[in-house]
Design an enzyme around this catalytic site. Structure first.
Site, PDB file in Angstrom:
ATOM      1  N   LYS A  41     -17.926   1.767  17.890  1.00 34.68           N
ATOM      2  CA  LYS A  41     -19.283   1.630  17.202  1.00 34.68           C
ATOM      3  C   LYS A  41     -19.500   0.238  16.912  1.00 34.68           C
ATOM      4  CE  LYS A  41     -17.769   3.411  12.867  1.00 34.68           C
ATOM      5  NZ  LYS A  41     -17.553   2.098  12.203  1.00 34.68           N
ATOM      6  N   ARG A  59     -20.395   6.897   4.977  1.00 31.49           N
ATOM      7  CA  ARG A  59     -19.111   7.390   5.456  1.00 31.49           C
ATOM      8  C   ARG A  59     -18.796   8.637   4.631  1.00 31.49           C
ATOM      9  NH1 ARG A  59     -17.161   2.369   7.523  1.00 31.49           N
ATOM     10  NH2 ARG A  59     -15.122   2.582   8.719  1.00 31.49           N
ATOM     11  N   ARG A 109      -6.842  -3.370  19.006  1.00 30.00           N
ATOM     12  CA  ARG A 109      -7.776  -4.229  18.606  1.00 30.00           C
ATOM     13  C   ARG A 109      -7.706  -5.395  18.019  1.00 30.00           C
ATOM     14  NH1 ARG A 109     -12.885  -1.394  15.465  1.00 30.00           N
ATOM     15  NH2 ARG A 109     -11.681  -1.389  13.853  1.00 30.00           N
ATOM     16  N   ARG A 152      -6.509  -6.896  12.326  1.00 23.78           N
ATOM     17  CA  ARG A 152      -6.923  -6.642  11.134  1.00 23.78           C
ATOM     18  C   ARG A 152      -5.867  -5.616  10.443  1.00 23.78           C
ATOM     19  NH1 ARG A 152     -12.865  -4.055  11.594  1.00 23.78           N
ATOM     20  NH2 ARG A 152     -11.854  -2.443  10.068  1.00 23.78           N
ATOM     21  N   ARG A 170      -6.898   6.155   8.095  1.00 22.45           N
ATOM     22  CA  ARG A 170      -8.233   6.263   8.276  1.00 22.45           C
ATOM     23  C   ARG A 170      -8.826   7.452   9.009  1.00 22.45           C
ATOM     24  NH1 ARG A 170      -9.392   0.569  11.038  1.00 22.45           N
ATOM     25  NH2 ARG A 170     -11.245   0.963  10.423  1.00 22.45           N
TER      26      ARG A 170
HETATM   27  P1  AMP Z   1     -15.272  -1.135   9.448  1.00 24.52           P
HETATM   28  O1  AMP Z   1     -15.637  -2.452   9.700  1.00 24.52           O
HETATM   29  O2  AMP Z   1     -16.742  -0.230   9.318  1.00 24.52           O
HETATM   30  O3  AMP Z   1     -14.256  -0.442  10.046  1.00 24.52           O
HETATM   31  O4  AMP Z   1     -14.911  -0.807   7.988  1.00 24.52           O
HETATM   32  C1  AMP Z   1     -13.634  -1.362   7.343  1.00 24.52           C
HETATM   33  C2  AMP Z   1     -13.095  -0.722   5.934  1.00 24.52           C
HETATM   34  O5  AMP Z   1     -14.057  -0.881   5.107  1.00 24.52           O
HETATM   35  C3  AMP Z   1     -13.124   0.913   5.955  1.00 24.52           C
HETATM   36  O6  AMP Z   1     -11.726   1.421   6.828  1.00 24.52           O
HETATM   37  C4  AMP Z   1     -13.197   0.987   4.532  1.00 24.52           C
HETATM   38  O7  AMP Z   1     -11.958   0.827   3.734  1.00 24.52           O
HETATM   39  C5  AMP Z   1     -14.246   0.301   4.193  1.00 24.52           C
HETATM   40  N1  AMP Z   1     -15.780   0.830   4.137  1.00 24.52           N
HETATM   41  C6  AMP Z   1     -16.315   0.315   5.319  1.00 24.52           C
HETATM   42  N2  AMP Z   1     -17.421   0.929   5.034  1.00 24.52           N
HETATM   43  C7  AMP Z   1     -17.422   1.839   4.145  1.00 24.52           C
HETATM   44  C8  AMP Z   1     -18.408   2.863   3.564  1.00 24.52           C
HETATM   45  N3  AMP Z   1     -19.340   3.172   3.971  1.00 24.52           N
HETATM   46  N4  AMP Z   1     -17.601   3.650   2.534  1.00 24.52           N
HETATM   47  C9  AMP Z   1     -16.332   3.260   2.042  1.00 24.52           C
HETATM   48  N5  AMP Z   1     -15.614   2.526   2.615  1.00 24.52           N
HETATM   49  C10 AMP Z   1     -16.134   1.697   3.538  1.00 24.52           C
END
Ligand code: AMP
Length: 216
Positions: free
Chosen positions: A13, A88, A127, A160, A171
């Site tokens: 995404k 989320r 990744r 990461r 996750r």
């Molecule tokens: P992403 O870059 O979207 O994969 O986000 C990385 C991490 O940030 C996620 O695994 C969560 O730990 C945290 N995170 C990102 N967006 C949210 C959200 N909307 N609610 C809670 N945690 C979030």
């Protein structure tokens, strides 16, 4: 256009979102990216968020809603945007609805990228992300021209902490439990567009574009 792109971790995404943002001239609102940037700036909020993130857990709804609220109101009513990684949880989805209502606005579409669980693990562990611009690669499926270096800006690529195996498993479990119910939430509102994410990047992008043509 006000767009939400969702999907399980590793559905691609982020990469699709970046291209949509460019082609449709949208503001990219990525909560994950905002948390990482805040941590890089040494801010308390970002540091607190990274403790959850590094273990593969969600940041609290309270912190997350607040960071999005600030950003949305900063951008103003007429701004077209793409939300990547937010909401989320169902509680975040409801908070978002309320924020948009306050702004006399609404989402135009929710794009849900669908990928089977077994494919996700392989994708995520391979990744790599640019430290500088956030652009993502895959060691096998979308490698950079020079190993370890970003094609876009020459920045250093890294894995990461939350893309490591244990964290990925966590996750995925959280996605099933907390994020998947949002799909029904938007389906019930007639906004959901399901896209098959088990195709090449370009094929996924083409399908999203086709679906968005009916919306705009
Ligand atoms: P992403 O870059 O979207 O994969 O986000 C990385 C991490 O940030 C996620 O695994 C969560 O730990 C945290 N995170 C990102 N967006 C949210 C959200 N909307 N609610 C809670 N945690 C979030």
């Amino acid at each position: 256009m006000k767009l939400l792109v969702m999907g399980p971790p590793g559905a691609g995404k982020g990469s699709q979102a970046r291209r949509l943002v460019k082609d449709y001239q949208l503001t990219n609102i990525s909560t994950g990216e905002m948390f990482r940037q805040s941590a890089n700036r040494g801010e308390e909020l970002g540091k607190k968020a990274m403790e959850f993130i590094n273990d593969g857990n969600l940041v609290s709804d309270e912190i997350t809603n607040e960071i999005v609220r600030r950003r949305l109101f900063e951008e103003g009513d007429n701004q077209d945007f793409l939300l990547d990684g937010y909401p989320r949880t169902v509680s975040q989805a409801k908070a978002l609805d309320n924020m948009l209502k306050e702004m006399n606005s609404r989402l135009d579409a929710v794009v849900n990228i669908v990928v089977d669980k077994d494919i996700i693990l392989e994708r995520m562990v391979g990744r790599r992300v640019c430290k500088n611009c956030g652009y993502t690669y895959h060691v096998r499926y979308q490698p950079p021209k020079t190993q370890g270096t970003c094609d876009q800006c020459g920045g250093e690529l890294y894995q990461r902490e939350d893309d490591k195996l244990d964290s990925v498993r966590n996750r995925l479990r959280i996605y099933e439990e907390k994020t998947k119910p949002i799909i029904d939430y938007y389906k019930g509102r007639g906004m959901l567009i399901n896209i098959n994410g088990m195709q090449s990047f370009d094929a996924v992008y083409r399908d999203i574009n086709k679906a968005l043509r009916d919306v705009t």
